[in-house]
Design a protein around this motif. Structure first.
Motif, PDB file in Angstrom:
ATOM      1  N   THR A 205       0.897  -1.030   0.018  1.00 23.79           N
ATOM      2  CA  THR A 205       0.051   0.036  -0.028  1.00 23.79           C
ATOM      3  C   THR A 205       0.750   1.156  -0.079  1.00 23.79           C
ATOM      4  N   ARG A 206       2.042   1.125   0.813  1.00 25.97           N
ATOM      5  CA  ARG A 206       2.791   2.564   0.739  1.00 25.97           C
ATOM      6  C   ARG A 206       3.388   2.746  -0.360  1.00 25.97           C
ATOM      7  N   ALA A 207       4.081   1.467  -1.103  1.00 31.39           N
ATOM      8  CA  ALA A 207       4.656   1.652  -2.370  1.00 31.39           C
ATOM      9  C   ALA A 207       3.718   2.094  -3.390  1.00 31.39           C
ATOM     10  N   SER A 208       2.404   1.618  -3.346  1.00 30.29           N
ATOM     11  CA  SER A 208       1.520   2.281  -4.443  1.00 30.29           C
ATOM     12  C   SER A 208       1.542   3.653  -4.124  1.00 30.29           C
ATOM     13  N   ALA A 209       1.241   4.226  -3.081  1.00 32.40           N
ATOM     14  CA  ALA A 209       1.156   5.725  -2.869  1.00 32.40           C
ATOM     15  C   ALA A 209       2.385   6.268  -3.082  1.00 32.40           C
ATOM     16  N   LEU A 210       3.424   5.880  -3.247  1.00 33.83           N
ATOM     17  CA  LEU A 210       4.653   6.472  -3.764  1.00 33.83           C
ATOM     18  C   LEU A 210       4.818   6.578  -5.251  1.00 33.83           C
ATOM     19  N   TRP A 211       4.177   5.650  -5.928  1.00 36.54           N
ATOM     20  CA  TRP A 211       4.227   5.349  -7.370  1.00 36.54           C
ATOM     21  C   TRP A 211       3.838   6.522  -8.131  1.00 36.54           C
ATOM     22  N   PRO A 212       4.600   7.257  -9.006  1.00 39.21           N
ATOM     23  CA  PRO A 212       4.145   8.402  -9.745  1.00 39.21           C
ATOM     24  C   PRO A 212       3.038   8.118 -10.467  1.00 39.21           C
TER      25      PRO A 212
END
Length: 141
Positions: A70-77
């Protein structure tokens, strides 16, 4: 006049290797989703043949993987929705020796589609449990 204040973060702290694993899984998921669906299905089938990790504290480890993805998807541009996040979770679980199924489905009223990760016993992973499950599975890999 009120002052803005930050809400406390109730998510468990993540170690660096989980951040890297989630970022790798999300990158792989986005690349796989650019290929034909049969290639994505074949990749997941191949990953399901990998040996499983020894059984242990399964629930806390999966909870940490859900938070990391979830955190990685929030940081994806770019755009990251349930399709990419659920596939990233399935891939991250496979990379750590756990088996999750990737499910695609929908509902009729109101019409919508959804993708989610699921335990082999059929319970959704990382989905809210406070409401009844409205989705009907169309494809389970």
């Amino acid at each position: 006049m009120s002052h803005p204040m930050a809400l406390p973060d109730h998510r468990p702290p993540l170690k660096r290797h989980r951040h890297l694993l989630a970022a790798l899984a999300l990158t792989c998921a986005i690349c796989l989703l650019r290929l034909p669906l049969r290639a994505t299905i074949a990749t997941i089938d191949t990953l399901h043949r990998l040996p499983l990790a020894t059984p242990g504290a399964e629930a806390p480890a999966l909870t940490r993987l859900v938070h990391a993805c979830t955190r990685a998807s929030a940081l994806w541009p770019g755009r990251v929705a349930c399709l990419e996040t659920s596939l990233a979770l399935v891939l991250a679980a496979a990379f750590t020796g756990r088996r999750l199924h990737w499910c695609l489905g929908g509902r009729f009223d109101p019409p919508a589609t959804h993708a989610w990760a699921q335990h082999p016993d059929g319970t959704p992973v990382g989905e809210p449990t406070d409401t009844p499950w409205p989705w009907t599975t169309a494809l389970r890999i």
